[in-house]
Design a protein around this motif. Structure first.
Motif, PDB file in Angstrom:
ATOM      1  N   ARG A  15       0.979  -1.323   0.106  1.00 52.24           N
ATOM      2  CA  ARG A  15      -0.065  -0.157   0.107  1.00 52.24           C
ATOM      3  C   ARG A  15       0.830   1.196  -0.180  1.00 52.24           C
ATOM      4  O   ARG A  15       1.907   1.402   0.412  1.00 52.24           O
ATOM      5  N   GLY A  16       0.437   2.297  -0.685  1.00 53.54           N
ATOM      6  CA  GLY A  16       1.125   3.640  -0.839  1.00 53.54           C
ATOM      7  C   GLY A  16       0.421   4.638  -1.606  1.00 53.54           C
ATOM      8  O   GLY A  16      -0.409   4.227  -2.118  1.00 53.54           O
ATOM      9  N   ARG A  17       0.996   5.814  -1.501  1.00 57.98           N
ATOM     10  CA  ARG A  17       0.520   6.701  -2.171  1.00 57.98           C
ATOM     11  C   ARG A  17       1.478   7.107  -3.178  1.00 57.98           C
ATOM     12  O   ARG A  17       2.675   6.965  -3.355  1.00 57.98           O
ATOM     13  N   ARG A  40       7.269  10.638 -11.249  1.00 56.24           N
ATOM     14  CA  ARG A  40       6.132   9.869 -10.398  1.00 56.24           C
ATOM     15  C   ARG A  40       6.995  10.052  -8.882  1.00 56.24           C
ATOM     16  O   ARG A  40       8.204   9.385  -8.806  1.00 56.24           O
ATOM     17  N   LYS A  41       6.365  10.273  -7.993  1.00 54.89           N
ATOM     18  CA  LYS A  41       7.116  10.097  -6.272  1.00 54.89           C
ATOM     19  C   LYS A  41       6.369   9.188  -5.724  1.00 54.89           C
ATOM     20  O   LYS A  41       4.962   9.319  -5.668  1.00 54.89           O
ATOM     21  N   THR A  42       6.932   8.068  -5.217  1.00 55.03           N
ATOM     22  CA  THR A  42       6.518   7.033  -4.436  1.00 55.03           C
ATOM     23  C   THR A  42       7.243   6.908  -3.159  1.00 55.03           C
ATOM     24  O   THR A  42       8.586   6.503  -3.345  1.00 55.03           O
ATOM     25  N   GLY A  43       6.827   7.420  -1.968  1.00 58.70           N
ATOM     26  CA  GLY A  43       7.623   7.496  -1.029  1.00 58.70           C
ATOM     27  C   GLY A  43       8.587   8.487  -1.078  1.00 58.70           C
ATOM     28  O   GLY A  43       8.350   9.642  -1.482  1.00 58.70           O
ATOM     29  N   GLN A  44       9.887   8.382  -0.879  1.00 56.73           N
ATOM     30  CA  GLN A  44      11.048   9.120  -1.207  1.00 56.73           C
ATOM     31  C   GLN A  44      11.620   9.138  -2.659  1.00 56.73           C
ATOM     32  O   GLN A  44      12.529   9.755  -2.907  1.00 56.73           O
ATOM     33  N   SER A  45      11.118   8.196  -3.566  1.00 52.02           N
ATOM     34  CA  SER A  45      11.743   7.905  -4.794  1.00 52.02           C
ATOM     35  C   SER A  45      11.103   8.722  -5.750  1.00 52.02           C
ATOM     36  O   SER A  45       9.958   9.000  -5.844  1.00 52.02           O
ATOM     37  N   LEU A  46      12.023   9.241  -6.871  1.00 51.89           N
ATOM     38  CA  LEU A  46      11.493   9.991  -7.840  1.00 51.89           C
ATOM     39  C   LEU A  46      11.910   9.254  -9.119  1.00 51.89           C
ATOM     40  O   LEU A  46      12.987   8.971  -9.378  1.00 51.89           O
ATOM     41  N   ILE A  47      10.811   8.818  -9.989  1.00 53.34           N
ATOM     42  CA  ILE A  47      11.067   8.261 -11.224  1.00 53.34           C
ATOM     43  C   ILE A  47      10.573   8.920 -12.419  1.00 53.34           C
ATOM     44  O   ILE A  47       9.462   9.235 -12.467  1.00 53.34           O
ATOM     45  N   GLN A  48      11.357   9.123 -13.304  1.00 54.48           N
ATOM     46  CA  GLN A  48      11.065   9.832 -14.476  1.00 54.48           C
ATOM     47  C   GLN A  48      10.901   8.930 -15.692  1.00 54.48           C
ATOM     48  O   GLN A  48      11.820   8.013 -15.691  1.00 54.48           O
ATOM     49  N   SER A  49       9.708   8.863 -16.284  1.00 53.89           N
ATOM     50  CA  SER A  49       9.306   8.069 -17.261  1.00 53.89           C
ATOM     51  C   SER A  49       9.050   8.631 -18.775  1.00 53.89           C
ATOM     52  O   SER A  49       8.315   9.670 -18.631  1.00 53.89           O
ATOM     53  N   VAL A  50       9.429   7.908 -19.647  1.00 55.11           N
ATOM     54  CA  VAL A  50       9.035   8.262 -20.976  1.00 55.11           C
ATOM     55  C   VAL A  50       8.324   7.081 -21.589  1.00 55.11           C
ATOM     56  O   VAL A  50       8.558   5.909 -21.522  1.00 55.11           O
ATOM     57  N   LYS A  51       6.938   7.461 -22.156  1.00 56.65           N
ATOM     58  CA  LYS A  51       6.074   6.368 -22.646  1.00 56.65           C
ATOM     59  C   LYS A  51       5.765   6.769 -23.981  1.00 56.65           C
ATOM     60  O   LYS A  51       5.636   7.933 -24.392  1.00 56.65           O
ATOM     61  N   CYS A  69      15.067  15.405  -9.098  1.00 54.61           N
ATOM     62  CA  CYS A  69      14.529  16.562  -9.303  1.00 54.61           C
ATOM     63  C   CYS A  69      13.289  16.516  -9.895  1.00 54.61           C
ATOM     64  O   CYS A  69      12.745  15.642 -10.527  1.00 54.61           O
ATOM     65  N   GLY A  70      12.457  17.708  -9.401  1.00 53.34           N
ATOM     66  CA  GLY A  70      10.948  17.435  -9.761  1.00 53.34           C
ATOM     67  C   GLY A  70      10.497  18.008 -11.290  1.00 53.34           C
ATOM     68  O   GLY A  70       9.385  17.950 -11.653  1.00 53.34           O
ATOM     69  N   ALA A  71      11.530  18.528 -11.743  1.00 54.31           N
ATOM     70  CA  ALA A  71      11.357  19.132 -13.270  1.00 54.31           C
ATOM     71  C   ALA A  71      12.013  17.923 -14.160  1.00 54.31           C
ATOM     72  O   ALA A  71      12.924  17.273 -13.925  1.00 54.31           O
ATOM     73  N   PRO A  72      11.727  17.999 -15.575  1.00 54.47           N
ATOM     74  CA  PRO A  72      12.218  17.032 -16.421  1.00 54.47           C
ATOM     75  C   PRO A  72      13.804  17.171 -16.615  1.00 54.47           C
ATOM     76  O   PRO A  72      14.503  18.181 -16.469  1.00 54.47           O
TER      77      PRO A  72
END
Length: 488
Positions: A15-17, A40-51, A69-72
């Motif tokens: 479970r998580g936000r 995407r932020k999950t807990g303390q992790s930031l993942i940048q994704s390209v689809k 970073c929260g920016a691209p």
């Protein structure tokens, strides 16, 4: 309520936000070209994704990198297809947050049919400048094994609860919400086709485009835009049926007839509502333009419209319709036709489509050869064939090699549209008589408060002859243009 198919795996659930920001330019350059860029932020992790979109609605290209970073991070997309687009059009400086998605997620891995499938249950909302949209959905992702197991699980889940398959991603809902277009009807989209595609790839891309259009309009069946949404949803199903018919030599298998009949059932449901909407549109407007006595009949038709719209909304949510959508997606992606010994699926698109369209054009020209002498039913059949052929031709307007030239193919599609429109005007005028007669008979059989004056006014309005000679002239002109066009 947790569905029985999922209960066993729940004890091991995580479970998580999850908070996700989607980025694009103000002109949505990424989205228009089939790309998604998100952090995407999950807990303390930031993942940048390209689809990136693919011909399949259930499989997408995806590239992920951790970021701080929260920016691209443009350097992180250097080895993805998006890098070329951003560099070529110098979009880096224009990227900005487009919308956000915030969900509470429950996820677990489920063994089913020898496959490992990740199940994610999301609840939350999409936020954009124009407002919020609730999210409550269950996602299935195949981690290992045969995708047939994925579809089997989707079918099982659909049978156990009121869950409805959708290929409208959170990203698309977010973009529509940001534009103020969510909940509105949508016209047909263009499948992304190319001359390099095989017949299998093109068939899948076309069908997924049609399903996407249906599901997008289905989301508006209960809104104030429902009349147009039902109309566009019906068009989407008709385009899907036209595509399946066009590719029949390649995709005919044991499931073909059943799916064809089920799609015909769904089209019929939408068609009954659409016929009533057209009848209401053709009636004189309320007020001075509406003959005395016709008001009560008009109110009866409006009440029946509301019942039919409700029936469309409710039936689309029932198990038969839900199962049909799962079955048709499963068949498109992994049907028996894909395993039949045949060279067609891997054949060049242009070598297959041109001859198929040419054959149908010859048949249409034979049917409409004496258009001026045909009766209403025969003209209606010509109209239906013209409409199917127009849908078929439209799919390939941007594909080199299908026709002698794009200009000729465009002229071919345009002439079909003109023929369909002219004959459609004649058909709608002719169809109002049996529709009114059926409604009058129903009103009389009910025997509770029918209005003889209203019935008489309705019968007189329906019987009044409207001159359609101009439409017939337009139809003949369009037919001659079509006969002269030699696109294949």
């Amino acid at each position: 309520m947790l569905l029985p198919a999922l209960k066993a795996a729940l004890p091991g659930a995580r479970r998580g936000r999850i908070d996700t920001t989607y980025f694009d330019t103000p002109d949505r350059d990424l989205w228009k070209r089939g790309f998604i860029l998100r952090i995407r932020k999950t807990g303390q992790s930031l993942i940048q994704s390209v689809k990136q979109e693919t011909p399949s609605a259930i499989v997408r290209g995806e590239w992920e990198r951790e970021t701080d970073c929260g920016a691209p991070d443009l350097a992180a997309i250097r080895r993805t297809p998006l890098a070329h687009l951003i560099h070529k059009h110098r979009l880096g400086a224009s990227l900005r947050p487009a919308f956000e998605v915030h969900v509470e997620r429950i996820s677990f891995v489920l063994g089913h049919g020898g496959a490992q499938i990740e199940v994610a249950i999301d609840q939350g909302d999409i936020e954009a400048a124009c407002g919020k949209l609730a999210v409550c959905e269950l996602e299935l992702e195949l981690k290992r094994g045969d995708q047939a197991a994925l579809f089997d699980l989707a079918r099982t889940i659909s049978s156990q609860g009121p869950l409805h398959l959708s290929v409208i991603s959170k990203a698309e809902r977010g973009h529509l919400l940001a534009r103020g277009a969510w909940g509105c009807s949508a016209k047909s989209s263009k499948p992304r086709l190319g001359a390099h595609m095989t017949c299998r790839q093109a068939f899948q891309a076309i069908c997924q485009s049609c399903l996407h259009d249906f599901m997008l309009n289905e989301a508006s069946f209960g809104t104030s835009d429902r009349v147009e949404a039902i109309h566009q949803g019906r068009i989407a199903i008709r385009r899907l049926r036209a595509a399946i018919t066009l590719f029949k030599p390649m995709v005919f298998d044991d499931a073909y007839a059943r799916l064809h009949d089920e799609l015909k059932w769904l089209a019929g449901l939408l068609g009954a509502a659409r016929d009533l909407d057209v009848l209401a549109e053709r009636m004189p407007a309320a007020g001075d333009a509406r003959p005395a006595g016709l008001q009560a009949f008009a109110e009866r038709i409006e009440a029946k419209q509301r019942r039919f719209h409700k029936a469309v909304l409710e039936t689309a949510q029932e198990e038969r319709a839900r199962t049909l959508l799962v079955d048709i997606v499963a068949w498109i992606e992994d049907g028996q036709w894909r395993r039949r010994p045949s060279d067609l699926p891997d054949a060049a698109l242009s070598s297959f489509i041109g001859p198929r369209l040419k054959k149908r054009l010859k048949s249409l020209l034979r049917q409409g050869g004496n258009l001026g002498d045909l009766g209403p039913e025969a003209r209606h059949r010509v109209r239906i064939e013209a409409k199917k052929l127009r849908y078929m031709g439209e799919f390939f307007l941007d594909v080199r090699g299908v026709a002698i030239s794009r200009k000729l193919l465009k002229r071919f599609v345009q002439s079909l549209g003109e023929l369909q429109t002219a004959l459609g005007e004649m058909h709608d005028e002719e169809a109002k008589v049996p529709l009114v007669e059926a409604e009058v008979q129903s009103w009389r059989e009910e025997g509770n408060g029918f209005d003889e004056a209203a019935i008489s006014a309705a019968e007189q309005w329906a019987a009044a002859k409207v001159d359609t000679s101009a439409e017939l002239k337009n139809a003949k002109r369009a037919y001659l243009k079509l006969a002269k066009t030699k696109p294949f």
